[in-house]
Write a protein that holds these residues in place. Structure first.
Motif, mmCIF file in Angstrom:
data_model
loop_
_atom_site.group_PDB
_atom_site.id
_atom_site.type_symbol
_atom_site.label_atom_id
_atom_site.label_comp_id
_atom_site.label_asym_id
_atom_site.label_seq_id
_atom_site.Cartn_x
_atom_site.Cartn_y
_atom_site.Cartn_z
ATOM 1 N N ARG A 63 3.877 6.778 -3.065
ATOM 2 C CA ARG A 63 5.006 6.966 -3.769
ATOM 3 C C ARG A 63 6.028 6.220 -3.521
ATOM 4 O O ARG A 63 6.114 5.779 -2.241
ATOM 5 N N PRO A 64 7.210 5.712 -4.265
ATOM 6 C CA PRO A 64 8.066 4.753 -3.813
ATOM 7 C C PRO A 64 9.022 5.598 -2.960
ATOM 8 O O PRO A 64 9.456 6.774 -3.004
ATOM 9 N N GLY A 65 9.579 4.778 -2.215
ATOM 10 C CA GLY A 65 10.893 5.131 -1.356
ATOM 11 C C GLY A 65 10.353 5.915 -0.206
ATOM 12 O O GLY A 65 9.371 6.257 -0.133
ATOM 13 N N ARG A 121 1.188 -0.963 -0.375
ATOM 14 C CA ARG A 121 1.629 0.368 0.219
ATOM 15 C C ARG A 121 0.090 0.994 0.785
ATOM 16 O O ARG A 121 0.305 1.580 1.909
ATOM 17 N N GLU A 130 2.271 -4.243 -5.457
ATOM 18 C CA GLU A 130 2.989 -3.109 -4.434
ATOM 19 C C GLU A 130 2.109 -2.042 -4.038
ATOM 20 O O GLU A 130 2.218 -1.346 -3.076
#
Length: 149
Positions: free
Chosen positions: A97-99, A45, A41
């Motif tokens: 960063r996630p989201g 990203r 991931e």
């Protein structure tokens, strides 16, 4: 004609492009990923941050250069250009960063607003310029006259 805003932003964009490329490349060896994201991931990203940059920058630079060529430089154009570059940096850090975090959302929103502003400005310039009825305008005050039969 020198286009200082476009040249400055193109140079900054090239440096930023290299930085984004290095962020991807530095992960490849330790993660043993030669091609693609390898299902990682973080790699995905960073690849998307780099890809999104590569997708948005060319049209921005084209609009910036054409507007600067047509109208010359002004503070508004400098502001849009600087905001765009800073927004691309925010977006890159936000993609780590996630989201839908603040950095990512702010980065893309500011990028789109700068791009939309230039797009609208370009259209307004095109339709507010005086029409040329005879000859082809080469530069302000110079025309190449059409040959009439």
């Amino acid at each position: 004609m020198i286009l200082p805003i476009t040249l400055t932003v193109a140079g900054a964009a090239a440096i930023l492009h290299i930085w984004l490329s290095l962020r991807v490349s530095r992960l490849r060896r330790p993660l043993k990923i030669g091609v693609g994201d390898g299902g990682n991931e973080v790699m995905l990203r960073r690849m998307r941050a780099h890809g999104n940059f590569a997708e948005n920058v060319p049209i921005f630079l084209i609009l910036l250069g054409l507007i600067e060529l047509a109208q010359g430089g002004n503070l508004w154009l400098w502001g849009a250009a600087i905001a765009f570059i800073l927004a691309r940096i925010l977006h890159a850090f936000g993609m780590d960063r996630p989201g839908g975090n603040f950095l990512r959302v702010a980065g893309i929103a500011i990028s789109w607003l700068a791009l939309l502003g230039l797009a609208i400005y370009a259209i307004l310039i095109a339709y507010q310029s005086p029409a040329i009825y005879e000859g082809i305008q080469i530069s302000p005050g110079q025309r190449a006259e059409a040959v009439r039969s």
